[in-house]
Design an enzyme around this catalytic site. Structure first.
Site, PDB file in Angstrom:
ATOM      1  CG  ASP A  63       1.796   6.934   9.858  1.00  0.00           C
ATOM      2  OD1 ASP A  63       1.833   6.727  11.099  1.00  0.00           O
ATOM      3  OD2 ASP A  63       2.030   6.036   9.014  1.00  0.00           O
ATOM      4  CB  ALA A 118      15.084  -4.002   7.595  1.00  0.00           C
ATOM      5  CG  ASP A 168       4.956   1.929   6.258  1.00  0.00           C
ATOM      6  OD1 ASP A 168       5.488   3.034   6.492  1.00  0.00           O
ATOM      7  OD2 ASP A 168       4.919   1.003   7.087  1.00  0.00           O
TER       8      ASP A 168
HETATM    9  C1  GLA Z   1       5.196   1.514  10.642  1.00  0.00           C
HETATM   10  C2  GLA Z   1       3.765   1.821  10.210  1.00  0.00           C
HETATM   11  C3  GLA Z   1       3.633   3.245   9.682  1.00  0.00           C
HETATM   12  C4  GLA Z   1       4.249   4.251  10.647  1.00  0.00           C
HETATM   13  C5  GLA Z   1       5.640   3.812  11.090  1.00  0.00           C
HETATM   14  C6  GLA Z   1       6.217   4.687  12.158  1.00  0.00           C
HETATM   15  O1  GLA Z   1       6.041   1.498   9.522  1.00  0.00           O
HETATM   16  O2  GLA Z   1       3.333   0.936   9.215  1.00  0.00           O
HETATM   17  O3  GLA Z   1       2.295   3.551   9.421  1.00  0.00           O
HETATM   18  O4  GLA Z   1       3.419   4.483  11.733  1.00  0.00           O
HETATM   19  O5  GLA Z   1       5.652   2.470  11.577  1.00  0.00           O
HETATM   20  O6  GLA Z   1       6.416   5.976  11.678  1.00  0.00           O
END
Ligand code: GLA
Length: 378
Positions: A37, A122, A171
């Site tokens: 991302d 998690a 996320d």
């Molecule tokens: C965490 C970060 C996301 C993403 C993931 C890995 O969850 O908050 O923005 O980078 O790691 O894909």
């Protein structure tokens, strides 16, 4: 969510009296497209049926009174930059209030009680659930008029500016935009996305939580991001997205061996997300699963964000004939996500649980994934 709503409501009444409005926002899974991302790449998350529920009501002052039900702890804080509260959990709420204000939104004092059931550490984004629930709630209660993209950015900026994690948008995006039964394929460069109905016939999706969170020195997540930015700069690009392995080879002697491997993973992941999506469209769960294993190898060997317990669970999944398995989320502990043929499910869970327990002394937690709605009033 209903039980949490009742508990949160009861406590709100006891502490602050009277009626409140209720809001909820979920955690997320991500099928594939990990650590892409913040590189402008693709992700394929979905919201889950676990999240944060908040009872909230403006209180006519410039003070926030927030009660974290799971910790049985209250924190009070003002709304100016210098009012940052001490407890780490309150940084998420304070950050959201500040980021709303920075964007011209009005926020005044409020009372709130909240609770969550996203397992912490998690890799299922309990923090994004918290940020999204409050961004959504404040937007509605104070009539700020932000669209959902802006709500996701408010959560992300909270992580950057108040929690010290330079995360991408996945996320918060998933928590805000989630839709029941659908994954979302998001292009993190253009922010265009499509809902992808997810119901692969004959397969189930399950998470196995190692319940370990490795203590790491420094900030390995932010370090990964810096590696990617360094390589992109050498390639003369704003982002790694769109770079090819040939381009990377051409600059190999100008970057460190470690940065080279980080970028090799990210560039390869772009292709794997698209291969995964095409396989899903054809209904080919096995081909989709193969891409997940390939992602895990990259995350473990090149990106180095896995750990022994996660690798062990992925190896066990392969040995049990599971179609696809990989670590999920930021890494260094947390869950694996597994795409399992229905008839292999019971044997896999039984074997993985027994072998993991024998080796590490505790059983992994099993979560069946139910793809659910994003942030909302409840
Ligand atoms: C965490 C970060 C996301 C993403 C993931 C890995 O969850 O908050 O923005 O980078 O790691 O894909």
């Amino acid at each position: 969510m209903e039980t949490m709503k009742a508990e949160v409501g009861r406590r709100f009444e006891a502490l602050y009296g009277g009626e409140a409005s209720f809001f909820a926002a979920p955690g997320r899974v991500n099928l594939i497209g990990e650590h892409t991302d913040y590189n402008g790449g693709y992700v394929l998350p979905g919201a889950v049926d676990k999240g944060v529920v908040a009872a909230i009501r403006p209180n006519g002052t410039q003070q926030v009174r927030a009660f974290a039900l799971d910790l049985d702890e209250e924190c009070r804080f003002g709304l100016r930059e210098e009012d940052k509260p001490a407890p780490a959990w309150a940084h998420y709420l304070f950050g959201v209030c500040r980021e709303v204000q920075k964007r011209g939104g009005r926020v005044e004092g409020f009372d709130t009680v909240f609770a969550g059931n996203v397992p912490q550490g998690a890799g299922m984004s309990s923090s994004a659930a918290l940020e999204s629930a409050f961004a959504f709630a404040l937007n509605e209660l104070f009539g700020c008029g932000f669209d959902r993209f802006e709500l996701a950015r408010i959560g992300q900026a909270t992580e950057h500016n108040y929690c010290g994690v330079k995360c991408g948008i996945m996320d918060q995006f998933a928590s805000v935009f989630g839709r029941q039964g659908c994954l979302m394929r998001l292009d993190c460069r253009s922010m265009e996305f499509v809902y992808v109905p997810f119901n692969p016939a004959g397969f189930r999706l399950v998470l196995l939580d190692t319940r370990v969170k490795h203590q790491l020195v420094g900030s390995p997540y932010n370090d990964r991001r810096l590696s990617c930015e360094r390589v992109a700069a050498v390639l003369g690009r704003a982002l790694l997205r769109g770079a090819t392995l040939d381009e990377l080879e051409a600059v190999r002697d100008r970057i460190s061996e470690e940065d080279y491997r980080r970028a090799r993973y990210v560039i390869g992941e772009e292709r794997r997300v698209l291969a995964f999506c095409e396989a899903l469209e054809r209904g080919d769960g096995e081909a989709a699963g193969a891409a997940m294993y390939a992602t895990h190898r990259g995350l473990s060997q090149d990106y180095e964000v896995s750990c022994e317990e996660l690798d062990f669970l992925v190896e066990t999944a392969a040995a049990c004939g599971v179609a696809g398995s990989r670590m999920m989320g930021g890494g260094f502990g947390g869950c694996t996500i597994n795409l399992v043929r229905t008839e292999r499910y019971d044997r896999f869970i039984g074997t993985a649980t027994a072998r993991f327990k024998e080796r590490y002394g505790h059983a992994p937690q099993v979560y069946d994934v139910v793809i659910s709605e994003g942030a909302r009033r409840i």
